[in-house]
Design a protein around this motif. Structure first.
Motif, mmCIF file in Angstrom:
data_model
loop_
_atom_site.group_PDB
_atom_site.id
_atom_site.type_symbol
_atom_site.label_atom_id
_atom_site.label_comp_id
_atom_site.label_asym_id
_atom_site.label_seq_id
_atom_site.Cartn_x
_atom_site.Cartn_y
_atom_site.Cartn_z
ATOM 1 N N SER A 1 0.807 -1.221 0.000
ATOM 2 C CA SER A 1 0.000 0.000 0.000
ATOM 3 C C SER A 1 0.843 1.276 0.000
ATOM 4 N N VAL A 2 2.103 1.187 0.420
ATOM 5 C CA VAL A 2 2.937 2.391 0.487
ATOM 6 C C VAL A 2 4.089 2.368 -0.506
ATOM 7 N N LYS A 3 4.279 1.244 -1.164
ATOM 8 C CA LYS A 3 5.400 1.106 -2.088
ATOM 9 C C LYS A 3 5.337 2.185 -3.163
ATOM 10 N N GLY A 4 6.474 2.834 -3.376
ATOM 11 C CA GLY A 4 6.539 3.904 -4.367
ATOM 12 C C GLY A 4 6.228 5.282 -3.821
ATOM 13 N N ARG A 5 5.675 5.333 -2.619
ATOM 14 C CA ARG A 5 5.348 6.635 -2.014
ATOM 15 C C ARG A 5 6.130 6.894 -0.733
ATOM 16 N N PHE A 6 6.454 5.841 0.005
ATOM 17 C CA PHE A 6 7.187 5.965 1.253
ATOM 18 C C PHE A 6 8.617 5.472 1.058
ATOM 19 N N THR A 7 9.534 6.082 1.803
ATOM 20 C CA THR A 7 10.934 5.653 1.763
ATOM 21 C C THR A 7 11.472 5.581 3.175
ATOM 22 N N ILE A 8 12.016 4.420 3.526
ATOM 23 C CA ILE A 8 12.670 4.252 4.821
ATOM 24 C C ILE A 8 14.170 4.396 4.614
ATOM 25 N N SER A 9 14.818 5.058 5.556
ATOM 26 C CA SER A 9 16.265 5.238 5.480
ATOM 27 C C SER A 9 16.815 5.321 6.894
ATOM 28 N N ARG A 10 18.133 5.251 7.006
ATOM 29 C CA ARG A 10 18.740 5.334 8.333
ATOM 30 C C ARG A 10 20.043 6.100 8.254
ATOM 31 N N ASP A 11 20.353 6.742 9.349
ATOM 32 C CA ASP A 11 21.630 7.417 9.521
ATOM 33 C C ASP A 11 22.225 6.877 10.808
ATOM 34 N N SER A 12 23.111 5.922 10.666
ATOM 35 C CA SER A 12 23.662 5.272 11.854
ATOM 36 C C SER A 12 24.520 6.211 12.674
ATOM 37 N N SER A 13 25.097 7.218 12.049
ATOM 38 C CA SER A 13 25.904 8.176 12.803
ATOM 39 C C SER A 13 25.047 8.979 13.771
ATOM 40 N N LYS A 14 23.755 9.073 13.460
ATOM 41 C CA LYS A 14 22.815 9.801 14.315
ATOM 42 C C LYS A 14 21.877 8.864 15.062
ATOM 43 N N ASN A 15 22.088 7.551 14.907
ATOM 44 C CA ASN A 15 21.209 6.564 15.557
ATOM 45 C C ASN A 15 19.738 6.841 15.243
ATOM 46 N N THR A 16 19.453 7.158 14.012
ATOM 47 C CA THR A 16 18.112 7.573 13.625
ATOM 48 C C THR A 16 17.658 6.863 12.351
ATOM 49 N N VAL A 17 16.388 6.478 12.352
ATOM 50 C CA VAL A 17 15.759 5.937 11.154
ATOM 51 C C VAL A 17 14.646 6.892 10.748
ATOM 52 N N TYR A 18 14.429 7.011 9.454
ATOM 53 C CA TYR A 18 13.461 7.965 8.924
ATOM 54 C C TYR A 18 12.402 7.239 8.093
ATOM 55 N N LEU A 19 11.249 7.874 7.990
ATOM 56 C CA LEU A 19 10.226 7.411 7.063
ATOM 57 C C LEU A 19 9.702 8.640 6.326
ATOM 58 N N GLN A 20 10.100 8.760 5.080
ATOM 59 C CA GLN A 20 9.603 9.834 4.222
ATOM 60 C C GLN A 20 8.302 9.367 3.591
ATOM 61 N N MET A 21 7.242 10.115 3.817
ATOM 62 C CA MET A 21 5.919 9.735 3.344
ATOM 63 C C MET A 21 5.415 10.791 2.375
ATOM 64 N N ASN A 22 5.178 10.392 1.157
ATOM 65 C CA ASN A 22 4.682 11.294 0.120
ATOM 66 C C ASN A 22 3.307 10.858 -0.348
ATOM 67 N N SER A 23 2.586 11.776 -0.962
ATOM 68 C CA SER A 23 1.253 11.491 -1.516
ATOM 69 C C SER A 23 0.357 10.825 -0.478
ATOM 70 N N LEU A 24 0.322 11.395 0.691
ATOM 71 C CA LEU A 24 -0.443 10.800 1.784
ATOM 72 C C LEU A 24 -1.939 10.806 1.508
ATOM 73 N N LYS A 25 -2.605 9.796 2.034
ATOM 74 C CA LYS A 25 -4.048 9.626 1.831
ATOM 75 C C LYS A 25 -4.761 9.706 3.174
ATOM 76 N N PRO A 26 -6.000 10.137 3.192
ATOM 77 C CA PRO A 26 -6.735 10.234 4.461
ATOM 78 C C PRO A 26 -6.785 8.913 5.223
ATOM 79 N N GLU A 27 -6.873 7.812 4.507
ATOM 80 C CA GLU A 27 -6.944 6.513 5.175
ATOM 81 C C GLU A 27 -5.623 6.110 5.825
ATOM 82 N N GLU A 28 -4.579 6.915 5.627
ATOM 83 C CA GLU A 28 -3.307 6.638 6.273
ATOM 84 C C GLU A 28 -3.161 7.391 7.600
ATOM 85 N N THR A 29 -4.225 8.023 8.016
ATOM 86 C CA THR A 29 -4.262 8.589 9.352
ATOM 87 C C THR A 29 -4.090 7.466 10.366
ATOM 88 N N ALA A 30 -3.075 7.613 11.218
ATOM 89 C CA ALA A 30 -2.742 6.533 12.142
ATOM 90 C C ALA A 30 -1.659 7.006 13.107
#
Length: 123
Positions: free
Chosen positions: A62-91
């Protein structure tokens, strides 16, 4: 291990948000990370996962092509970039850490969970 998710908020349909999850208490780069979400009245579901070195990712259909997961180990952080969001993705979006080696889409395979961050997508 402590996981602190942030970046949620209110966005219009079609908009974008970037979630962050900061980890502490472990050697972050050693572990698989994942994002899950739970919509009101529904069960928590898998969104994305990333391998220890960041070289392998997997997404729900359902999110393939719109969301991107990435990580920056130097910052101990993982990210989730979410594009083209839909109302049903409220959560509430949760980050999670898996001490196993292989990325997983299964909630039960994750050992530590953040508190969640609310994403509201208005129509």
């Amino acid at each position: 291990v402590q996981l602190q998710a942030s970046g949620g908020g209110l966005v219009q349909a079609g908009g974008s948000l970037r979630l962050s999850c900061a980890a502490s208490g472990r050697t972050f780069g050693t572990y698989v990370m994942g994002w899950f979400r739970q919509a009101p009245g529904k069960e928590r579901e898998f969104v994305a996962t990333i391998s220890r070195d960041g070289g392998t990712t997997d997404y729900s259909d359902s999110v393939k092509g719109r969301f991107t997961i990435s990580r920056d180990s130097s910052k101990n952080t993982v990210y989730l970039q979410m594009n083209s969001l839909k109302p049903e993705e409220t959560a509430v979006y949760y980050c999670a850490l898996r001490t196993g080696v292989i990325p997983s889409t299964a909630e039960v395979m994750y050992d530590y969970w953040g508190q969640g961050t609310l994403v509201t997508v208005s129509s």
